[in-house]
Motif scaffolding. Sequence first.
Motif, PDB file in Angstrom:
ATOM      1  N   LEU A 155       0.854  -1.308   0.035  1.00 46.93           N
ATOM      2  CA  LEU A 155       0.196   0.045   0.154  1.00 46.93           C
ATOM      3  C   LEU A 155       1.029   1.305  -0.066  1.00 46.93           C
ATOM      4  O   LEU A 155       0.560   2.221  -0.717  1.00 46.93           O
ATOM      5  N   ALA A 156       1.922   1.077   0.717  1.00 43.54           N
ATOM      6  CA  ALA A 156       2.797   2.331   0.574  1.00 43.54           C
ATOM      7  C   ALA A 156       3.788   2.342  -0.756  1.00 43.54           C
ATOM      8  O   ALA A 156       3.859   3.441  -1.286  1.00 43.54           O
ATOM      9  N   GLN A 157       4.038   1.199  -1.538  1.00 42.80           N
ATOM     10  CA  GLN A 157       4.641   1.441  -2.767  1.00 42.80           C
ATOM     11  C   GLN A 157       3.709   1.977  -3.598  1.00 42.80           C
ATOM     12  O   GLN A 157       4.147   2.635  -4.617  1.00 42.80           O
ATOM     13  N   LEU A 158       2.368   1.523  -3.609  1.00 42.12           N
ATOM     14  CA  LEU A 158       1.387   2.076  -4.605  1.00 42.12           C
ATOM     15  C   LEU A 158       0.361   3.153  -4.151  1.00 42.12           C
ATOM     16  O   LEU A 158      -0.545   3.657  -5.224  1.00 42.12           O
ATOM     17  N   ASP A 159       0.406   3.587  -3.049  1.00 36.59           N
ATOM     18  CA  ASP A 159      -0.383   4.749  -2.452  1.00 36.59           C
ATOM     19  C   ASP A 159      -1.964   4.076  -2.679  1.00 36.59           C
ATOM     20  O   ASP A 159      -2.498   4.773  -3.191  1.00 36.59           O
ATOM     21  N   ILE A 160      -2.330   3.004  -2.172  1.00 30.39           N
ATOM     22  CA  ILE A 160      -3.575   2.589  -2.460  1.00 30.39           C
ATOM     23  C   ILE A 160      -4.023   2.054  -1.143  1.00 30.39           C
ATOM     24  O   ILE A 160      -3.342   1.818  -0.203  1.00 30.39           O
ATOM     25  N   PRO A 161      -5.341   1.824  -1.121  1.00 25.89           N
ATOM     26  CA  PRO A 161      -6.003   1.258   0.136  1.00 25.89           C
ATOM     27  C   PRO A 161      -5.444  -0.100   0.777  1.00 25.89           C
ATOM     28  O   PRO A 161      -5.064  -0.738  -0.119  1.00 25.89           O
ATOM     29  N   ALA A 162      -5.533  -0.309   2.027  1.00 26.81           N
ATOM     30  CA  ALA A 162      -4.770  -1.585   2.392  1.00 26.81           C
ATOM     31  C   ALA A 162      -5.613  -2.746   1.863  1.00 26.81           C
ATOM     32  O   ALA A 162      -5.088  -3.854   1.195  1.00 26.81           O
ATOM     33  N   GLU A 163      -6.995  -2.578   1.596  1.00 21.53           N
ATOM     34  CA  GLU A 163      -7.869  -3.711   0.961  1.00 21.53           C
ATOM     35  C   GLU A 163      -7.419  -4.154  -0.328  1.00 21.53           C
ATOM     36  O   GLU A 163      -7.320  -5.034  -0.619  1.00 21.53           O
ATOM     37  N   GLU A 164      -6.905  -3.115  -1.120  1.00 20.84           N
ATOM     38  CA  GLU A 164      -6.491  -3.159  -2.555  1.00 20.84           C
ATOM     39  C   GLU A 164      -5.371  -3.668  -2.621  1.00 20.84           C
ATOM     40  O   GLU A 164      -4.866  -4.613  -3.482  1.00 20.84           O
ATOM     41  N   ALA A 165      -4.360  -3.306  -1.765  1.00 25.44           N
ATOM     42  CA  ALA A 165      -3.181  -3.927  -1.332  1.00 25.44           C
ATOM     43  C   ALA A 165      -2.865  -5.467  -1.064  1.00 25.44           C
ATOM     44  O   ALA A 165      -2.367  -6.007  -1.741  1.00 25.44           O
ATOM     45  N   THR A 166      -4.157  -5.700  -0.475  1.00 23.54           N
ATOM     46  CA  THR A 166      -4.138  -7.177  -0.149  1.00 23.54           C
ATOM     47  C   THR A 166      -4.593  -7.969  -1.494  1.00 23.54           C
ATOM     48  O   THR A 166      -4.113  -9.200  -1.777  1.00 23.54           O
TER      49      THR A 166
END
Lengths: 240, 235
Positions: B185-196
Amino acid sequence: MTDEQTQHPDDELLQTFALLTETLVAGYDVVDLLQTLVDRSRSVLDATAAGIMLADDDDTLELVASTSESGSLVTALQISAETGPCIESFVSGRIVSVDDEPPAPVDWAPFSLVASELGFRSVHAVPLRLQDLTIGTFNLLRDTPGDLAQRELVAARALADVATLGIVQERSLRETRTVRENLRNALRTRVVIEQAKGVVAQMRSISPEAAFAVIRDYARSHELSMSHVSAGLIARTLSF
Amino acid sequence: MQRDGYDETVEALSAPVDSVNGVAASLTRLFPVSGAAVSTIGEFLGNETLSATDDVAARLDELQFDLGEGPCWDALNTGRPVLEPDLWTTQNERWPVFSRALDRREVGALFAFPMTVGHLRIGAIDLYASEPTDLSREHTQQASRLAGLVARAVLRIAVAAPTDEPMEATKHSRRTIHQATGMVLAQLDIPAEEATLVIQGHAFATGRSMMSVADDIISGHLAFQTGPAGIEERR
């Protein structure tokens, strides 16, 4: 108390209970409370390491607070929660102590192996009990063999009760929540902290373990809960 | 009301769904178009139309599958909507064959929206109008957002399909997966749910367990970054 005075062995214990009960009265974040509790257990109960595990909806135990975030300790506790003193204590509702002699049950071999590799020579699992219900376990790992002394047994029991109270009471004054909901909340908070460790690890190019210390120090110095800081890190509204 | 319909659709797609059969029909209710089709495209999930309002919409996607060119491919490859409001007077040179094969008696405008989740290219949503039609900025944004939601729904359905069991995340792995989620989520600056979901999707696409993917992320062997064509791996 002055520096010249020798500290009575129970002073530390007394201070710990004063700190914990004060926290309970003042309002708190449950994971922070449990973290303080395991940290304090090192000096109070002469533990080399300690961890608190809580049961999720499927009665699987998950680690919510531990004295170290190192992978090896986490793994040891998780194995203990699958086949070892931790799950035994959770299922039986009794304190389960095991040390390297006499040897632990055969099917605990994986746990015994990891524990001895980490230098632990005795393990004591104390159930977190609420009436007939066991909601988790408080685990003490020591680098010395032997049972807990009577005094330590009482203290361990009392610390476990504080943990249970902390979990059960959280927010119960403001919201009607069941024990199950409070457990879920504690476990969810832990997930958020783990994710925040990943965020800090990424931003600073450090290990998740080191990231935990960064989050904790930041939370302490700003008088915020770890869950609050973690939520901010994940939402990217906070960075440091 | 249009806006209510949009909000309702967003809500419906945000909840776990078993299928996206009805999506095409709701799209034609929300936007000034004659028909719509939702298709998976590309290597990841194969070429397949999941939902179409009519034969024309279905045939438009079919044609693009067969030819390997067309607005839905462009949308997926660029990660951006492709808007062709007037096919009667303009000809897009990027897809000469598709352009020739297009029956302009049936289609006057075509809009394609990419369905991606993280670095995963899922497919595209195609909207067509029988006559030249402009799609407003607001409608374009709404359709783009819906395409993203449909992509997640499709991915979830695909991943949940009982064909394999890569999801057995033991308690051991969970912490690792949560930590890896934080890193992504830090690499892509996206919400946690999306990172999962990015981790899950990567595991699914590479036939590995989420835990081993998470281990690679934490060790730094696998990282994601935002590139010109959306999110890509950085090794």
